[in-house]
Motif scaffolding. Sequence first.
Motif, PDB file in Angstrom:
ATOM      1  N   TYR A 154       0.515  -1.163   0.091  1.00 16.44           N
ATOM      2  CA  TYR A 154      -0.067  -0.001   0.130  1.00 16.44           C
ATOM      3  C   TYR A 154       0.846   1.428  -0.138  1.00 16.44           C
ATOM      4  CZ  TYR A 154      -2.943   3.686   1.605  1.00 16.44           C
ATOM      5  OH  TYR A 154      -3.629   4.935   1.910  1.00 16.44           O
ATOM      6  N   GLY A 155       1.519   1.486   1.116  1.00 12.25           N
ATOM      7  CA  GLY A 155       2.238   2.787   1.253  1.00 12.25           C
ATOM      8  C   GLY A 155       3.636   2.826   1.115  1.00 12.25           C
ATOM      9  N   ASN A 156       4.129   2.137   0.339  1.00 14.83           N
ATOM     10  CA  ASN A 156       5.611   2.016  -0.169  1.00 14.83           C
ATOM     11  C   ASN A 156       6.058   3.207  -0.815  1.00 14.83           C
ATOM     12  OD1 ASN A 156       5.525   0.844  -3.015  1.00 14.83           O
ATOM     13  ND2 ASN A 156       4.449  -0.500  -1.805  1.00 14.83           N
ATOM     14  N   SER A 157       7.246   3.173  -1.313  1.00 19.33           N
ATOM     15  CA  SER A 157       7.958   4.265  -2.200  1.00 19.33           C
ATOM     16  C   SER A 157       7.670   4.139  -3.859  1.00 19.33           C
ATOM     17  CB  SER A 157       9.502   4.361  -2.051  1.00 19.33           C
ATOM     18  OG  SER A 157       9.459   4.588  -0.540  1.00 19.33           O
TER      19      SER A 157
ATOM     20  N   ALA B  18      12.002   3.671 -12.833  1.00 19.27           N
ATOM     21  CA  ALA B  18      10.543   4.285 -13.079  1.00 19.27           C
ATOM     22  C   ALA B  18      10.068   4.330 -11.678  1.00 19.27           C
ATOM     23  CB  ALA B  18       9.792   3.638 -14.025  1.00 19.27           C
ATOM     24  N   HIS B  19       8.632   5.119 -11.624  1.00 20.12           N
ATOM     25  CA  HIS B  19       7.988   5.016 -10.488  1.00 20.12           C
ATOM     26  C   HIS B  19       6.470   5.184 -10.597  1.00 20.12           C
ATOM     27  CE1 HIS B  19       8.373   9.312 -11.165  1.00 20.12           C
ATOM     28  NE2 HIS B  19       7.327   9.661 -10.446  1.00 20.12           N
ATOM     29  N   LEU B  20       5.550   4.639  -9.590  1.00 14.62           N
ATOM     30  CA  LEU B  20       4.192   4.913  -9.935  1.00 14.62           C
ATOM     31  C   LEU B  20       3.394   5.062  -8.753  1.00 14.62           C
ATOM     32  CD1 LEU B  20       3.898   1.925  -8.409  1.00 14.62           C
ATOM     33  CD2 LEU B  20       3.989   1.176 -10.751  1.00 14.62           C
ATOM     34  N   ILE B  21       2.338   4.934  -8.597  1.00 16.12           N
ATOM     35  CA  ILE B  21       1.596   5.106  -7.278  1.00 16.12           C
ATOM     36  C   ILE B  21       0.926   3.739  -6.860  1.00 16.12           C
ATOM     37  CG2 ILE B  21      -0.354   6.309  -6.215  1.00 16.12           C
ATOM     38  CD1 ILE B  21      -0.258   8.402  -8.258  1.00 16.12           C
TER      39      ILE B  21
ATOM     40  N   ARG C 168      11.060  16.620  -8.860  1.00 18.00           N
ATOM     41  CA  ARG C 168      10.795  16.432 -10.602  1.00 18.00           C
ATOM     42  C   ARG C 168      10.958  14.885 -10.549  1.00 18.00           C
ATOM     43  NH1 ARG C 168      13.935  20.884 -13.795  1.00 18.00           N
ATOM     44  NH2 ARG C 168      12.980  22.476 -12.974  1.00 18.00           N
ATOM     45  N   VAL C 169      12.040  14.403 -10.203  1.00 17.97           N
ATOM     46  CA  VAL C 169      12.365  12.968 -10.186  1.00 17.97           C
ATOM     47  C   VAL C 169      12.266  12.139  -8.894  1.00 17.97           C
ATOM     48  CG1 VAL C 169      13.755  13.299 -12.427  1.00 17.97           C
ATOM     49  CG2 VAL C 169      14.796  13.485 -10.059  1.00 17.97           C
ATOM     50  N   PRO C 170      12.094  10.924  -8.683  1.00 13.85           N
ATOM     51  CA  PRO C 170      12.293  10.303  -7.173  1.00 13.85           C
ATOM     52  C   PRO C 170      13.719  10.413  -6.877  1.00 13.85           C
ATOM     53  CG  PRO C 170      11.326   8.906  -9.205  1.00 13.85           C
ATOM     54  CD  PRO C 170      11.835  10.049  -9.693  1.00 13.85           C
ATOM     55  N   LEU C 171      14.043  10.755  -5.512  1.00 14.29           N
ATOM     56  CA  LEU C 171      15.296  10.746  -5.065  1.00 14.29           C
ATOM     57  C   LEU C 171      15.600   9.893  -4.179  1.00 14.29           C
ATOM     58  CD1 LEU C 171      15.237  14.820  -4.312  1.00 14.29           C
ATOM     59  CD2 LEU C 171      16.284  13.673  -6.291  1.00 14.29           C
TER      60      LEU C 171
ATOM     61  N   THR D 278       9.530  10.307  -3.121  1.00  9.86           N
ATOM     62  CA  THR D 278       8.797   9.744  -4.457  1.00  9.86           C
ATOM     63  C   THR D 278       7.664  10.913  -4.992  1.00  9.86           C
ATOM     64  OG1 THR D 278       9.327   7.672  -4.000  1.00  9.86           O
ATOM     65  CG2 THR D 278       7.941   7.934  -6.016  1.00  9.86           C
ATOM     66  N   PRO D 279       7.669  11.575  -5.808  1.00 10.54           N
ATOM     67  CA  PRO D 279       6.501  12.564  -6.355  1.00 10.54           C
ATOM     68  C   PRO D 279       5.595  11.661  -6.709  1.00 10.54           C
ATOM     69  CG  PRO D 279       8.297  12.542  -8.179  1.00 10.54           C
ATOM     70  CD  PRO D 279       8.877  11.676  -7.048  1.00 10.54           C
ATOM     71  N   MET D 280       4.277  11.664  -6.355  1.00 10.49           N
ATOM     72  CA  MET D 280       3.134  10.761  -6.807  1.00 10.49           C
ATOM     73  C   MET D 280       1.827  11.719  -7.131  1.00 10.49           C
ATOM     74  SD  MET D 280       3.160   7.337  -4.285  1.00 10.49           S
ATOM     75  CE  MET D 280       4.852   6.350  -3.978  1.00 10.49           C
ATOM     76  N   GLY D 281       1.759  12.204  -8.164  1.00 13.31           N
ATOM     77  CA  GLY D 281       0.641  13.082  -8.474  1.00 13.31           C
ATOM     78  C   GLY D 281       0.766  14.235  -7.557  1.00 13.31           C
ATOM     79  N   ASP D 282      -0.452  14.575  -6.917  1.00 14.13           N
ATOM     80  CA  ASP D 282      -0.469  15.856  -5.937  1.00 14.13           C
ATOM     81  C   ASP D 282       0.111  15.555  -4.570  1.00 14.13           C
ATOM     82  OD1 ASP D 282      -2.459  13.863  -5.326  1.00 14.13           O
ATOM     83  OD2 ASP D 282      -4.122  15.455  -5.028  1.00 14.13           O
ATOM     84  N   LYS D 283       0.663  14.218  -4.452  1.00 17.92           N
ATOM     85  CA  LYS D 283       1.302  13.989  -3.204  1.00 17.92           C
ATOM     86  C   LYS D 283       2.805  13.732  -3.244  1.00 17.92           C
ATOM     87  CE  LYS D 283      -2.810  13.356  -1.154  1.00 17.92           C
ATOM     88  NZ  LYS D 283      -3.613  12.975  -2.237  1.00 17.92           N
ATOM     89  N   LEU D 284       3.637  13.876  -2.297  1.00 12.69           N
ATOM     90  CA  LEU D 284       4.850  13.648  -2.071  1.00 12.69           C
ATOM     91  C   LEU D 284       5.190  12.492  -1.023  1.00 12.69           C
ATOM     92  CD1 LEU D 284       7.930  14.175  -2.681  1.00 12.69           C
ATOM     93  CD2 LEU D 284       7.802  15.988  -1.290  1.00 12.69           C
TER      94      LEU D 284
END
Length: 416
Positions: A44-47, A196-199, A288-291, A301-307
């Motif tokens: 659920y709440g991972n990076s 890459a990253h995702l929600i 802008r990118v995952p750090l 990790t940026p996730m849409g309107d969340k970080l």
Amino acid sequence: MTEKTDVLVIGGGVIGVCSAYFLAQRGCAVTLVERGEVCSGSSYGNSGLIVPSHSVPLAAPGVLSQGLRWLLDPVSPFYIKPRLDLDLVRWLWWFQQASRVAPMRKGIPVLRDLSNASLELYRGLADRGELEFGFRQKGWLQIFRSESLLAKALAEARLLREFGLESTLLDTERVREMEPNVHPSIIAGIHYPDDAHLIPHRFVHQMAAAARRAGAVFRTGTEVLEMKTSRTRVTRVVTTRGDLRPEQVVLAAGSWSPRVARTVGLDVPVQPAKGYSVTVKAPATTPRVPLMLAEAKVAATPMGDKLRFGGTLELAGLDLSVNLPRVRAILRAARDHLAGMKELDLHEIWRGLRPLTPDGLPFIGRTRKWNNLMLATGHSTIGISLGPVTGSLISEMAAGEAVSQDLSRLEPERFQ
Ligand SMILES: Cc1cc2nc3c(=O)[nH]c(=O)nc-3n(C[C@H](O)[C@H](O)[C@H](O)COP(=O)(O)OP(=O)(O)OC[C@H]3O[C@@H](n4cnc5c(N)ncnc54)[C@H](O)[C@@H]3O)c2cc1C
């Protein structure tokens, strides 16, 4: 009441759901049982990082000794809760054995091939447009404040390059070009362009919906209590909502897999490793990118309107209590590495249990003891990365087809 089904998947995390999806796509009659809700475990709440760059197994030289040095530090990123637990002692011994250079090097191409195949499947799922789960391929940027950590990370980058995994060293100026809001104390960065990253919860729920559309049946609020066997097969699965008689069983219960496996005499050495994430409303200075905030081992990790900030690894058994000093240490790391992180608008504090294997490689395959039981567990710190490839491999196995990856090092009973 006893019900018949072709393939029964136990566990509704990323691994179970991806297995159900690919099985249903192949036309299998698949039922997934989950004791809570879909995606209520560590998926659920991972990076949300898909990281071929994490192909060095967690069991690597120096990791355990670093953990032991951090034992007395209440906010260290890695912690082993001292306790008399024979399973843990045995697990640590295997971990130490697997942390030698030779076994660690043998694990790298295995994880690289699995991660690359999974990334390809993710691209396919995102490109087809059927699912939207915030998939972005912008790479992954590690940022450093100290020369000593940078040197260690460069050694790892060189090792990964030997196995074909590329990265670029960036000086301060180039780090700032990629990520203008890093703190002035950042001295350099290493960028892995293929990551890459995702929600994650969005991905798992969308895959579950797609699996249902393909015919899979999901039974939530249904806990597996035990499995029953006869001769060489699992014949019955006893749940809180009745018994099931599957032709084949996929055990994908993450950190809880050992409990279920024990009911049929299988010893699955998985240790739960607690981690935390803190999700906030994305501030104006969102990366802008995952750090990776290297000193604190915290991912941003940026996730849409969340970080989301995620980190810490605590070997403390199946304990889901929240250690607030460690949560605060994650937020402190955010302020120390990035500008504009002082006044954050909290969305959620979360903790989850990563299913860690002693050698950092998952257990994927049929068991020798019970020939209709497959394990898909132990995905450690990279279960999101490996979800699709694991699901696809399980579906190949269940269908009796040639399996598209070499699974010899992922053998479920390799520690027995
Ligand atoms: C802080 C943190 C950050 C992370 N970041 C990343 C990352 O960036 N990238 C990455 O690849 N990985 C990451 N991970 C690791 C990743 O989250 C896990 O590897 C992955 O979620 C494991 O998935 P799973 O399906 O095996 O387990 P889970 O998601 O835990 O699912 C197991 C499910 O089985 C169910 N279950 C258990 N027992 C039973 C039973 N008896 N009957 C029925 N159901 C049962 C549980 O309720 C649960 O829903 C991170 C983990 C943490 C904690």
